[in-house]
Design a protein around this motif. Structure first.
Motif, PDB file in Angstrom:
ATOM      1  N   PHE A 104     -58.122  78.191 -35.677  1.00  0.00           N
ATOM      2  CA  PHE A 104     -59.449  77.330 -35.777  1.00  0.00           C
ATOM      3  C   PHE A 104     -58.826  75.771 -35.678  1.00  0.00           C
ATOM      4  O   PHE A 104     -57.989  75.598 -36.540  1.00  0.00           O
ATOM      5  CB  PHE A 104     -59.936  77.488 -37.231  1.00  0.00           C
ATOM      6  CG  PHE A 104     -61.481  77.010 -37.042  1.00  0.00           C
ATOM      7  CD1 PHE A 104     -62.516  77.654 -36.394  1.00  0.00           C
ATOM      8  CD2 PHE A 104     -61.804  75.706 -37.871  1.00  0.00           C
ATOM      9  CE1 PHE A 104     -63.852  77.025 -36.352  1.00  0.00           C
ATOM     10  CE2 PHE A 104     -63.012  75.171 -37.839  1.00  0.00           C
ATOM     11  CZ  PHE A 104     -63.935  75.612 -37.122  1.00  0.00           C
ATOM     12  N   ILE A 105     -59.335  75.051 -34.942  1.00  0.00           N
ATOM     13  CA  ILE A 105     -59.039  73.681 -34.864  1.00  0.00           C
ATOM     14  C   ILE A 105     -60.254  72.656 -34.989  1.00  0.00           C
ATOM     15  O   ILE A 105     -61.244  73.139 -34.845  1.00  0.00           O
ATOM     16  CB  ILE A 105     -58.301  73.367 -33.306  1.00  0.00           C
ATOM     17  CG1 ILE A 105     -59.488  74.045 -32.283  1.00  0.00           C
ATOM     18  CG2 ILE A 105     -56.944  74.205 -33.367  1.00  0.00           C
ATOM     19  CD1 ILE A 105     -58.850  74.203 -30.770  1.00  0.00           C
ATOM     20  N   ASP A 125     -65.250  79.766 -27.016  1.00  0.00           N
ATOM     21  CA  ASP A 125     -64.862  80.858 -27.944  1.00  0.00           C
ATOM     22  C   ASP A 125     -65.327  82.115 -27.615  1.00  0.00           C
ATOM     23  O   ASP A 125     -64.597  82.992 -26.578  1.00  0.00           O
ATOM     24  CB  ASP A 125     -65.002  80.294 -29.307  1.00  0.00           C
ATOM     25  CG  ASP A 125     -64.560  80.864 -30.457  1.00  0.00           C
ATOM     26  OD1 ASP A 125     -63.320  81.563 -30.250  1.00  0.00           O
ATOM     27  OD2 ASP A 125     -65.052  81.095 -31.695  1.00  0.00           O
ATOM     28  N   THR A 126     -66.268  82.555 -28.228  1.00  0.00           N
ATOM     29  CA  THR A 126     -66.657  83.906 -27.898  1.00  0.00           C
ATOM     30  C   THR A 126     -67.421  83.903 -26.385  1.00  0.00           C
ATOM     31  O   THR A 126     -67.462  84.991 -25.573  1.00  0.00           O
ATOM     32  CB  THR A 126     -67.826  84.398 -28.747  1.00  0.00           C
ATOM     33  OG1 THR A 126     -69.006  83.421 -28.658  1.00  0.00           O
ATOM     34  CG2 THR A 126     -67.251  84.532 -30.374  1.00  0.00           C
ATOM     35  N   GLY A 127     -67.702  82.697 -25.871  1.00  0.00           N
ATOM     36  CA  GLY A 127     -68.502  82.658 -24.674  1.00  0.00           C
ATOM     37  C   GLY A 127     -70.019  82.607 -24.728  1.00  0.00           C
ATOM     38  O   GLY A 127     -70.701  82.388 -23.910  1.00  0.00           O
ATOM     39  N   SER A 137     -70.405  84.203 -33.657  1.00  0.00           N
ATOM     40  CA  SER A 137     -69.381  83.853 -34.387  1.00  0.00           C
ATOM     41  C   SER A 137     -69.295  84.019 -35.946  1.00  0.00           C
ATOM     42  O   SER A 137     -70.285  84.027 -36.252  1.00  0.00           O
ATOM     43  CB  SER A 137     -68.835  82.314 -34.101  1.00  0.00           C
ATOM     44  OG  SER A 137     -69.372  81.962 -32.523  1.00  0.00           O
ATOM     45  N   ASP A 194     -65.577  70.191 -35.390  1.00  0.00           N
ATOM     46  CA  ASP A 194     -65.710  70.210 -36.677  1.00  0.00           C
ATOM     47  C   ASP A 194     -65.330  71.467 -37.610  1.00  0.00           C
ATOM     48  O   ASP A 194     -65.463  72.740 -36.973  1.00  0.00           O
ATOM     49  CB  ASP A 194     -67.275  69.794 -37.225  1.00  0.00           C
ATOM     50  CG  ASP A 194     -68.021  71.105 -37.084  1.00  0.00           C
ATOM     51  OD1 ASP A 194     -68.023  71.909 -35.993  1.00  0.00           O
ATOM     52  OD2 ASP A 194     -68.781  71.517 -38.096  1.00  0.00           O
ATOM     53  N   THR A 224     -72.383  80.928 -26.596  1.00  0.00           N
ATOM     54  CA  THR A 224     -73.197  79.597 -26.536  1.00  0.00           C
ATOM     55  C   THR A 224     -73.521  79.331 -24.981  1.00  0.00           C
ATOM     56  O   THR A 224     -74.241  78.863 -24.450  1.00  0.00           O
ATOM     57  CB  THR A 224     -72.400  78.550 -27.337  1.00  0.00           C
ATOM     58  OG1 THR A 224     -72.346  78.932 -28.725  1.00  0.00           O
ATOM     59  CG2 THR A 224     -73.237  77.164 -27.354  1.00  0.00           C
ATOM     60  N   LYS A 278     -60.635  79.151 -25.501  1.00  0.00           N
ATOM     61  CA  LYS A 278     -59.972  80.088 -26.414  1.00  0.00           C
ATOM     62  C   LYS A 278     -60.394  81.774 -26.081  1.00  0.00           C
ATOM     63  O   LYS A 278     -60.767  82.371 -26.453  1.00  0.00           O
ATOM     64  CB  LYS A 278     -60.540  80.087 -27.865  1.00  0.00           C
ATOM     65  CG  LYS A 278     -59.473  80.296 -29.115  1.00  0.00           C
ATOM     66  CD  LYS A 278     -60.355  80.182 -30.372  1.00  0.00           C
ATOM     67  CE  LYS A 278     -60.212  79.063 -31.036  1.00  0.00           C
ATOM     68  NZ  LYS A 278     -60.959  79.115 -32.322  1.00  0.00           N
ATOM     69  N   GLU A 285     -69.061  71.532 -22.495  1.00  0.00           N
ATOM     70  CA  GLU A 285     -68.836  72.023 -24.029  1.00  0.00           C
ATOM     71  C   GLU A 285     -67.339  71.657 -24.454  1.00  0.00           C
ATOM     72  O   GLU A 285     -66.432  71.143 -23.719  1.00  0.00           O
ATOM     73  CB  GLU A 285     -68.839  73.555 -23.872  1.00  0.00           C
ATOM     74  CG  GLU A 285     -68.631  74.245 -25.338  1.00  0.00           C
ATOM     75  CD  GLU A 285     -69.802  73.961 -26.296  1.00  0.00           C
ATOM     76  OE1 GLU A 285     -69.794  72.801 -26.497  1.00  0.00           O
ATOM     77  OE2 GLU A 285     -70.206  75.034 -26.825  1.00  0.00           O
TER      78      GLU A 285
HETATM   79  P1  IMP Z   1     -69.068  80.331 -28.690  1.00  0.00           P
HETATM   80  O1  IMP Z   1     -68.348  81.338 -29.638  1.00  0.00           O
HETATM   81  O2  IMP Z   1     -68.308  80.411 -27.293  1.00  0.00           O
HETATM   82  O3  IMP Z   1     -70.343  80.487 -28.541  1.00  0.00           O
HETATM   83  O4  IMP Z   1     -68.744  79.023 -29.281  1.00  0.00           O
HETATM   84  C1  IMP Z   1     -69.560  78.501 -30.611  1.00  0.00           C
HETATM   85  C2  IMP Z   1     -69.226  77.119 -31.065  1.00  0.00           C
HETATM   86  O5  IMP Z   1     -68.279  77.545 -32.091  1.00  0.00           O
HETATM   87  C3  IMP Z   1     -68.430  76.247 -30.256  1.00  0.00           C
HETATM   88  O6  IMP Z   1     -69.424  75.361 -29.271  1.00  0.00           O
HETATM   89  C4  IMP Z   1     -67.591  75.201 -30.989  1.00  0.00           C
HETATM   90  O7  IMP Z   1     -68.503  74.350 -31.669  1.00  0.00           O
HETATM   91  C5  IMP Z   1     -67.490  76.124 -32.144  1.00  0.00           C
HETATM   92  N1  IMP Z   1     -66.126  76.567 -32.328  1.00  0.00           N
HETATM   93  C6  IMP Z   1     -65.428  77.767 -31.628  1.00  0.00           C
HETATM   94  N2  IMP Z   1     -64.159  77.487 -32.079  1.00  0.00           N
HETATM   95  C7  IMP Z   1     -63.874  76.606 -32.940  1.00  0.00           C
HETATM   96  C8  IMP Z   1     -62.785  75.995 -33.369  1.00  0.00           C
HETATM   97  O8  IMP Z   1     -61.402  76.625 -33.249  1.00  0.00           O
HETATM   98  N3  IMP Z   1     -63.129  74.775 -34.440  1.00  0.00           N
HETATM   99  C9  IMP Z   1     -64.307  74.342 -34.346  1.00  0.00           C
HETATM  100  N4  IMP Z   1     -65.336  74.597 -33.645  1.00  0.00           N
HETATM  101  C10 IMP Z   1     -65.189  75.886 -33.087  1.00  0.00           C
END
Ligand code: IMP
Ligand code: MG
Length: 179
Positions: free
Chosen positions: A153-154, A104-106, A73, A160, A108, A132, A100
């Motif tokens: 972004f939330i 978001d990107t998937g 990310s 956080d 993690t 998302k 979780e």
């Molecule tokens: P991923 O991109 O799906 O690997 O998500 C990685 C991490 O980004 C998540 O576990 C969240 O902790 C963080 N994240 C993604 N979108 C947001 C957001 O809008 N606010 C806060 N943290 C986020």
């Protein structure tokens, strides 16, 4: 930039979060009533959701955590994740539910689910409070999902911004201070 999540920017009220958590808990209770699943929270963001979820599950469960650094990310889109902390429970042949805060990107959640499979988990399902989908880079199957959110972004309810706002009881859009 001063981040200012005020009442004006509230995005998801606590009552709506509670309904989503109740709905997810009811599905998990139904699917695992005769099982003893291990719920694996991804630190740190999932800790609030996980703690509310488990208190709504009147079935035998165990709880553990993993911590993952994601480099997919933000500025880098290399799609890499690294395990910083592993479970202490042996997940071999167990029914695992990865929990979780937001997919978001998937990157993690895909990494953690694959890791659980490589550790010999019997079954692996994914549960997320927020989804998302517009930002997805890795195709990840979500089994239990709360609320779909747009590409904003939330913060709050575990989420956080630079380690702040995890303690807010509801979910807020981040707003730039106009001062
Ligand atoms: P991923 O991109 O799906 O690997 O998500 C990685 C991490 O980004 C998540 O576990 C969240 O902790 C963080 N994240 C993604 N979108 C947001 C957001 O809008 N606010 C806060 N943290 C986020
Ligand atoms: Mg997180």
């Amino acid at each position: 930039m001063i981040i200012n999540p005020t009442e004006k920017s509230i995005f998801i009220e606590k009552t709506k979060i509670d309904s989503a958590v109740n709905r997810i808990a009811a599905c998990i209770e139904k699917d695992y009533s005769d099982k003893n699943p291990v719920l694996i929270g991804i630190l740190k963001g999932s800790f609030v959701f996980l703690s509310d979820l488990v208190r709504r599950l009147p079935i035998d469960i165990e709880i553990d955590f993993v911590k993952v650094a994601s480099y997919g990310s933000g500025t880098c889109s290399c799609g890499e994740a690294k395990l910083l902390h592993d479970t202490s429970i042996d997940v071999r042949d167990r029914d695992v539910i990865v929990v979780e805060d937001i997919v978001d990107t998937g990157i993690t959640t895909s990494f953690v689910c694959d890791h659980m499979k490589s550790r010999g988990a019997g079954t692996v399902r994914l549960c997320t409070l927020l989804n998302k989908p517009s930002r997805r880079q890795v195709d990840v199957r979500i089994d239990y999902e709360g609320i779909t959110v747009p590409d904003k972004f939330i913060v709050g309810y575990g989420l956080d911004c630079a380690e702040k706002y995890r303690n807010l009881p509801a979910i807020y859009f981040i707003e730039e201070d106009k001062e």
